[in-house]
Design an enzyme around this catalytic site. Structure first.
Site, PDB file in Angstrom:
ATOM      1  CG  ASP A 511      22.677  68.408  25.026  1.00  0.00           C
ATOM      2  OD1 ASP A 511      23.324  67.959  25.983  1.00  0.00           O
ATOM      3  OD2 ASP A 511      21.530  68.887  25.106  1.00  0.00           O
ATOM      4  CG  HIS A 524      13.518  59.665  34.790  1.00  0.00           C
ATOM      5  ND1 HIS A 524      14.568  60.480  34.425  1.00  0.00           N
ATOM      6  CD2 HIS A 524      12.927  60.285  35.852  1.00  0.00           C
ATOM      7  CE1 HIS A 524      14.628  61.523  35.234  1.00  0.00           C
ATOM      8  NE2 HIS A 524      13.628  61.441  36.117  1.00  0.00           N
ATOM      9  CD  GLU A 554      20.802  66.149  28.631  1.00  0.00           C
ATOM     10  OE1 GLU A 554      20.462  67.309  28.841  1.00  0.00           O
ATOM     11  OE2 GLU A 554      21.045  65.326  29.552  1.00  0.00           O
TER      12      GLU A 554
END
Length: 637
Positions: A511, A524, A554
């Site tokens: 992650d 973004h 993610e």
């Protein structure tokens, strides 16, 4: 047939054996090679990078490889059933003999593996001493499987048993072929003898017939002959020395049927009266020539017409020793009509064949092109003359050829009337084109194949579209690695392999730390670049057998086949370090750096499903997040 005089390569289809050994190597994960007793390599599969790129290339280590080969081969020549040798380069090789019909014809070699986990420090020191690319060399060493000696021996024995079975089967086929060839030779000799004897008997019988004809009455001879002939027969005698006309002496039943007249209406009458069209037909001239020269003549098909008869006739005229003339003839009107229809059909077929929008070809049973149309020439880029000098085998991709040849053989064996398949052709310019091939067989009256009619459609664009759609269905559009669905499919398959063969399996859950903050701070678009960077790191860092995937947002996961906990930790930490060192260039010119937290789970119980393993890795990831991020934590099932 003595096996001692044969090589193992004579007993097997080497290409098919190579394919089989490649498949087994891919399935089992251990390199293999088949080498005959003269040292000729017949097949080899799966050579490790450490051997192929380092040990067998560098002159300082190549001698160790040759020593391993020599020691193993010498052990087998002494009659040992199994030989294993610890190569001085740190790997293990082993070999078994291949025995066919009691003869040692070849050896099966396996290995390029470890029988116990390798000492990484030892190989790191070797890389440094030998000036190898240390990182690349250690990656190559890491790919080498660890196989217990007992299992290695079983695998080698399985390879040897399989090779012996194939060799024995090939020997049987050779012996059967030799027997068949001997039978063919004997049959040919017998046929020659029969033909010689038949010719002798035929000549003797002809001589007896001539003697009989010289001694018996002409009418008796003709009567015996006429009543047993399906062809019309007429016997003539010139009415004068100039043969200005000919009188009928005999007329058989077949002649009555052909010319629709009774013999009592013919016998004793001149040819010109019974058949007023004979002069125009040409028969009278042929009779005069045969009467003058005594040489028989075949009168080609010609059309006869008068007020009573209208049709095509074939005539053969010869002279008897008595001077009488015999005309043997058949009504070929129906044959001529069929030939005319056939020619019209051929012309229509040729017109349709040449003008067809799809590629078409007439192909002989051996694969040679007999006839091709312009559309096929356009598809493959060859001219008609060039294609007629080739076979379909010449332009077919090797990976598709065996399937095509099997289909052709099935038709030759009488199984079916045609087939359809997708395959690849080589265009004249070297590029590959996909085609849809439809084949039908054309047979003669005895059901033997004369040729094949092949229809060829270029489906290259359709295939490329399907491949693109398949890639889009499997890959995450942003990172270029597996999407969640494809990752889970591959995970289930890998788990099934582990449950079957008992290998290790580890899973990483990753992650990106504080990813939301990256999106909120930089937008973004920058977040997408961070995700793309992760995909790039996976592709450049992991092994080919490892499977990275984006599960969502993610969050990423990586399958590590044949990897235990210790190695998984090393892989995870290497990924973490690479991520720390990576950066994204911002518009301001400043670098954006980021980190990842990684959780590891290693499979211990074969009954565990993939969801359980992923949950364990997720728990380890949570632990890494909670204890400071930019960390690697692990759990074992």
């Amino acid at each position: 047939m003595a096996v001692a005089n044969l090589k193992f390569a004579d007993l097997v289809d080497v290409a098919s054996l190579q394919t089989l050994m490649d498949g087994l190597c891919e399935l089992i994960g251990i390199a293999n090679a088949v080498i005959d007793t003269d040292g000729v390599v017949i097949t080899h599969s799966g050579w490790q990078e450490a051997c192929a790129l380092y040990h067998r290339v560098d002159p300082r280590t190549r001698g160790n490889c040759l020593d391993s080969d020599t020691v193993l081969a010498a052990s087998l020549l002494k009659g040992e059933a199994f030989a294993i040798y610890a190569c001085l380069n740190g790997l293990v090789d082993c070999a078994m003999p291949i025995i066919v019909d009691g003869y040692h014809v070849a050896n099966i070699f396996t290995g390029q593996c470890f029988t116990e986990p390798p000492d990484s420090d030892y190989f790191r020191e070797r890389a440094q001493n030998l000036k190898f690319d240390e990182e690349a060399y250690l990656r190559a060493i890491a790919k080498i499987p660890v196989v217990p000696r007992e299992r290695l021996e079983k695998i080698t024995r399985m390879y040897a048993d399989l090779a012996q079975i194939l060799g024995a089967y090939g020997l049987d086929r050779l012996r059967q072929r030799q027997t068949a060839e001997e039978l063919v030779t004997l049959s040919q000799r017998l046929a020659e003898k029969v033909e010689e004897r038949t010719l002798e008997l035929h000549e003797r019988n002809s001589q007896l017939q001539r003697e009989k004809q010289a001694l018996t009455d002409s009418e008796a001879r003709l009567q015996a002959l006429f009543e047993n002939m399906s062809s019309g027969v007429a016997v003539y005698l010139p009415i004068d020395a100039e043969a200005s006309d000919f009188v009928f002496l005999a007329f058989n039943k077949a002649a009555e049927a052909i010319d629709k007249i009774q013999r009592d209406q013919v016998i004793g009458r001149p040819l010109s009266q019974v058949f007023p069209g004979a002069a125009e037909f040409g028969l009278a001239a042929v009779l005069r020539r045969v009467a003058a020269t005594g040489r028989a003549e075949a009168f080609p098909s010609a059309h006869y017409r008068d007020g009573r008869v209208d049709g095509w006739r074939d005539n053969y005229v010869y002279q008897l020793p008595s001077g009488e003339l015999v005309a043997i003839y058949d009504d070929v009107t129906e044959l001529r009509e069929r030939e005319t229809v056939r020619q019209e059909l051929d012309a229509r077929f040729r017109s349709t064949f040449d003008a067809a929008a799809i590629g078409m070809a007439l192909v002989l049973p051996d694969g040679r092109f007999m006839q091709v149309n312009a559309a096929l020439c356009k598809i493959v880029g060859y001219s008609e003359a060039e294609l007629l000098g080739l076979t379909f085998q010449d332009i077919t991709h090797p990976d598709d050829l065996q399937t095509d040849l099997s289909q052709v053989q099935a038709l030759l064996d009488g199984d079916g009337t045609g087939y359809q398949m997708e395959k690849r052709y080589f265009h004249k310019d070297g590029r590959l084109i996909w085609i849809l091939l439809s084949v039908s067989a054309v047979r003669d009256g005895e059901d033997r194949i004369l040729y094949f009619v092949s229809q060829v459609q270029d489906i290259t664009d359709r295939r490329h579209l399907l491949e693109q759609l398949e890639r889009q269905a499997h890959l995450d559009y942003l990172t270029g690695i597996a999407n969640r669905r494809y990752f889970m499919e591959q995970a289930e398959l890998e788990l099934a392999r582990v449950q079957r063969y008992g290998n290790h399996l580890s899973v990483l859950m990753l992650d990106i730390d504080r990813f939301k903050a990256i999106n909120d701070t930089y937008g973004h678009a920058i977040g997408d670049r961070v995700l793309q960077k992760m995909g790039q790191i996976f592709i450049e860092t992991l092994r080919e057998i490892d499977i990275p995937g984006r599960l969502g947002g993610e969050e990423f996961a990586v399958l590590l086949p044949e990897t235990g906990l210790q190695k998984a930790v090393e892989v995870a930490d290497r990924l973490r370090v690479i991520v720390v060192a990576s950066k994204i260039a911002l518009a301001s010119g400043l670098p954006l750096r980021f980190t990842v937290s990684i959780g590891i789970a290693t499979l211990r119980e074969s009954s565990v499903n993939i969801d359980t393993l992923l949950n364990l890795a997720d728990q380890a990831l949570y632990q890494a997040k909670q204890t400071g991020r930019n960390k690697v934590c692990c759990l074992e099932e």
